[in-house]
Scaffold this motif. Structure first.
Motif, PDB file in Angstrom:
ATOM      1  N   ALA A   1     -24.684  45.541  15.686  1.00 56.01           N
ATOM      2  CA  ALA A   1     -24.839  46.592  14.681  1.00 56.01           C
ATOM      3  C   ALA A   1     -24.737  47.959  15.366  1.00 56.01           C
ATOM      4  O   ALA A   1     -25.160  48.129  16.503  1.00 56.01           O
ATOM      5  CB  ALA A   1     -26.179  46.467  13.977  1.00 56.01           C
ATOM      6  N   VAL A   2     -24.148  48.906  14.651  1.00 53.03           N
ATOM      7  CA  VAL A   2     -24.031  50.270  15.146  1.00 53.03           C
ATOM      8  C   VAL A   2     -24.498  51.209  14.041  1.00 53.03           C
ATOM      9  O   VAL A   2     -24.143  51.037  12.878  1.00 53.03           O
ATOM     10  CB  VAL A   2     -22.568  50.613  15.521  1.00 53.03           C
ATOM     11  N   THR A   3     -25.308  52.196  14.437  1.00 52.34           N
ATOM     12  CA  THR A   3     -25.739  53.224  13.497  1.00 52.34           C
ATOM     13  C   THR A   3     -25.201  54.558  13.978  1.00 52.34           C
ATOM     14  O   THR A   3     -25.502  54.987  15.098  1.00 52.34           O
ATOM     15  CB  THR A   3     -27.274  53.281  13.399  1.00 52.34           C
ATOM     16  N   PHE A   4     -24.404  55.186  13.147  1.00 51.75           N
ATOM     17  CA  PHE A   4     -23.880  56.511  13.451  1.00 51.75           C
ATOM     18  C   PHE A   4     -24.771  57.534  12.766  1.00 51.75           C
ATOM     19  O   PHE A   4     -24.992  57.458  11.551  1.00 51.75           O
ATOM     20  CB  PHE A   4     -22.438  56.667  12.955  1.00 51.75           C
ATOM     21  N   THR A   5     -25.276  58.487  13.523  1.00 50.98           N
ATOM     22  CA  THR A   5     -26.104  59.551  12.977  1.00 50.98           C
ATOM     23  C   THR A   5     -25.308  60.847  13.011  1.00 50.98           C
ATOM     24  O   THR A   5     -24.875  61.289  14.076  1.00 50.98           O
ATOM     25  CB  THR A   5     -27.411  59.710  13.789  1.00 50.98           C
ATOM     26  N   ILE A   6     -25.122  61.437  11.866  1.00 56.27           N
ATOM     27  CA  ILE A   6     -24.374  62.687  11.739  1.00 56.27           C
ATOM     28  C   ILE A   6     -25.383  63.791  11.469  1.00 56.27           C
ATOM     29  O   ILE A   6     -26.084  63.772  10.456  1.00 56.27           O
ATOM     30  CB  ILE A   6     -23.324  62.579  10.618  1.00 56.27           C
ATOM     31  N   THR A   7     -25.445  64.719  12.402  1.00 54.26           N
ATOM     32  CA  THR A   7     -26.420  65.790  12.328  1.00 54.26           C
ATOM     33  C   THR A   7     -25.723  67.097  11.981  1.00 54.26           C
ATOM     34  O   THR A   7     -24.744  67.467  12.616  1.00 54.26           O
ATOM     35  CB  THR A   7     -27.155  65.943  13.676  1.00 54.26           C
ATOM     36  N   GLY A   8     -26.247  67.770  10.979  1.00 52.16           N
ATOM     37  CA  GLY A   8     -25.683  69.049  10.556  1.00 52.16           C
ATOM     38  C   GLY A   8     -25.488  69.077   9.056  1.00 52.16           C
ATOM     39  O   GLY A   8     -25.785  68.118   8.341  1.00 52.16           O
ATOM     40  N   ASN A   9     -24.995  70.173   8.568  1.00 50.01           N
ATOM     41  CA  ASN A   9     -24.785  70.363   7.138  1.00 50.01           C
ATOM     42  C   ASN A   9     -23.366  69.913   6.781  1.00 50.01           C
ATOM     43  O   ASN A   9     -22.434  70.710   6.805  1.00 50.01           O
ATOM     44  CB  ASN A   9     -25.016  71.835   6.773  1.00 50.01           C
TER      45      ASN A   9
ATOM     46  N   ASP B   1     -17.183  70.992   9.708  1.00 48.15           N
ATOM     47  CA  ASP B   1     -18.478  71.377   9.142  1.00 48.15           C
ATOM     48  C   ASP B   1     -19.479  71.767  10.227  1.00 48.15           C
ATOM     49  O   ASP B   1     -20.610  72.143   9.910  1.00 48.15           O
ATOM     50  CB  ASP B   1     -19.057  70.223   8.321  1.00 48.15           C
ATOM     51  N   GLY B   2     -19.092  71.646  11.490  1.00 44.97           N
ATOM     52  CA  GLY B   2     -19.985  71.988  12.591  1.00 44.97           C
ATOM     53  C   GLY B   2     -21.041  70.930  12.858  1.00 44.97           C
ATOM     54  O   GLY B   2     -22.099  71.231  13.413  1.00 44.97           O
ATOM     55  N   CYS B   3     -20.779  69.701  12.499  1.00 46.82           N
ATOM     56  CA  CYS B   3     -21.736  68.610  12.684  1.00 46.82           C
ATOM     57  C   CYS B   3     -21.466  67.869  13.986  1.00 46.82           C
ATOM     58  O   CYS B   3     -20.376  67.936  14.545  1.00 46.82           O
ATOM     59  CB  CYS B   3     -21.647  67.633  11.516  1.00 46.82           C
ATOM     60  N   THR B   4     -22.475  67.169  14.441  1.00 42.90           N
ATOM     61  CA  THR B   4     -22.350  66.329  15.632  1.00 42.90           C
ATOM     62  C   THR B   4     -22.597  64.874  15.243  1.00 42.90           C
ATOM     63  O   THR B   4     -23.284  64.593  14.257  1.00 42.90           O
ATOM     64  CB  THR B   4     -23.342  66.750  16.726  1.00 42.90           C
ATOM     65  N   VAL B   5     -22.051  63.974  16.053  1.00 45.17           N
ATOM     66  CA  VAL B   5     -22.180  62.541  15.778  1.00 45.17           C
ATOM     67  C   VAL B   5     -22.747  61.857  17.007  1.00 45.17           C
ATOM     68  O   VAL B   5     -22.317  62.116  18.131  1.00 45.17           O
ATOM     69  CB  VAL B   5     -20.801  61.917  15.431  1.00 45.17           C
ATOM     70  N   SER B   6     -23.718  60.989  16.775  1.00 48.23           N
ATOM     71  CA  SER B   6     -24.250  60.152  17.855  1.00 48.23           C
ATOM     72  C   SER B   6     -24.297  58.716  17.346  1.00 48.23           C
ATOM     73  O   SER B   6     -24.255  58.476  16.139  1.00 48.23           O
ATOM     74  CB  SER B   6     -25.645  60.623  18.277  1.00 48.23           C
TER      75      SER B   6
END
Length: 190
Positions: A153-161, A141-146
């Motif tokens: 605790a861990v928070t994964f942020t997925i940026t993109g459509n 999908d062309g997204c990035t993960v940080s």
């Protein structure tokens, strides 16, 4: 799937080898066994993750531990703070209405999801490994993960459509990336 019956007819003694009707009878009688041997020889190929299709891929999914069916949230019901389902936009939810719907994945998407689930089954519990698996999941999908870490605790942020199906897969826990004792949350931003 016709296989040669030469290995069977080769066992005929020399005194009967010149009898063509006898050899043909033995050949026809053994053809079913030869076909079964050929099928058994290629069964591993039919259930190979890269070659399997349809029902064979479903069997691989049972072995891996993941179904072809994914639950998707229905976002048509009225809500105060969600755009597109506010006043005069959303449908009123009534008792008995479904809150989720189930979608069936295509063979290609299901194969990709199975490979991700296999990676999760081999997951060693480290953050870099989790980031790699999530990045593989959303790369189409062309997204990035940080990731951001806090105490246990861990928070994964997925940026993109991200696609609706992949978002449902990640949020629904189909890809278990949770080390013991650590809480994991997912945030999606565009």
């Amino acid at each position: 799937m016709s296989v040669s019956t030469d290995s069977f007819t080769g066992l005929i003694t020399t005194e009967h080898q010149d009898k063509s009707k006898f050899v043909q009878t033995v050949s026809l009688s053994c053809q079913g066994y030869a076909d079964q041997i050929a099928l058994c020889n290629q069964t591993w190929e039919l259930y190979d993750l890269d070659n399997a299709e349809g029902a064979q891929l479903d069997v691989v999914g049972l072995w891996v531990g993941l179904s072809r069916y994914v639950a998707l949230a229905i976002d048509v019901y009225f809500s105060w703070d969600v755009s597109g389902v506010g006043w005069d936009q959303g449908v009123w939810w009534a008792v008995g209405d479904a809150e989720d719907m189930v979608t069936t994945l295509s063979d290609d998407r299901y194969r990709t999801l199975l490979k991700l689930k296999i990676a999760c089954n081999k997951f060693n519990g480290t953050l870099p490994e989790a980031l790699k698996i999530l990045s593989d999941a959303v790369s189409a999908d062309g997204c990035t993960v940080s990731a951001s870490e806090t105490s246990m605790a861990v928070t994964f942020t997925i940026t993109g459509n991200i696609s609706t199906v992949m978002k449902a897969v990640i949020e629904g826990g189909y890809l278990p990336l949770k080390p013991a004792g650590v809480s994991v949350t997912y945030k999606f931003s565009q």
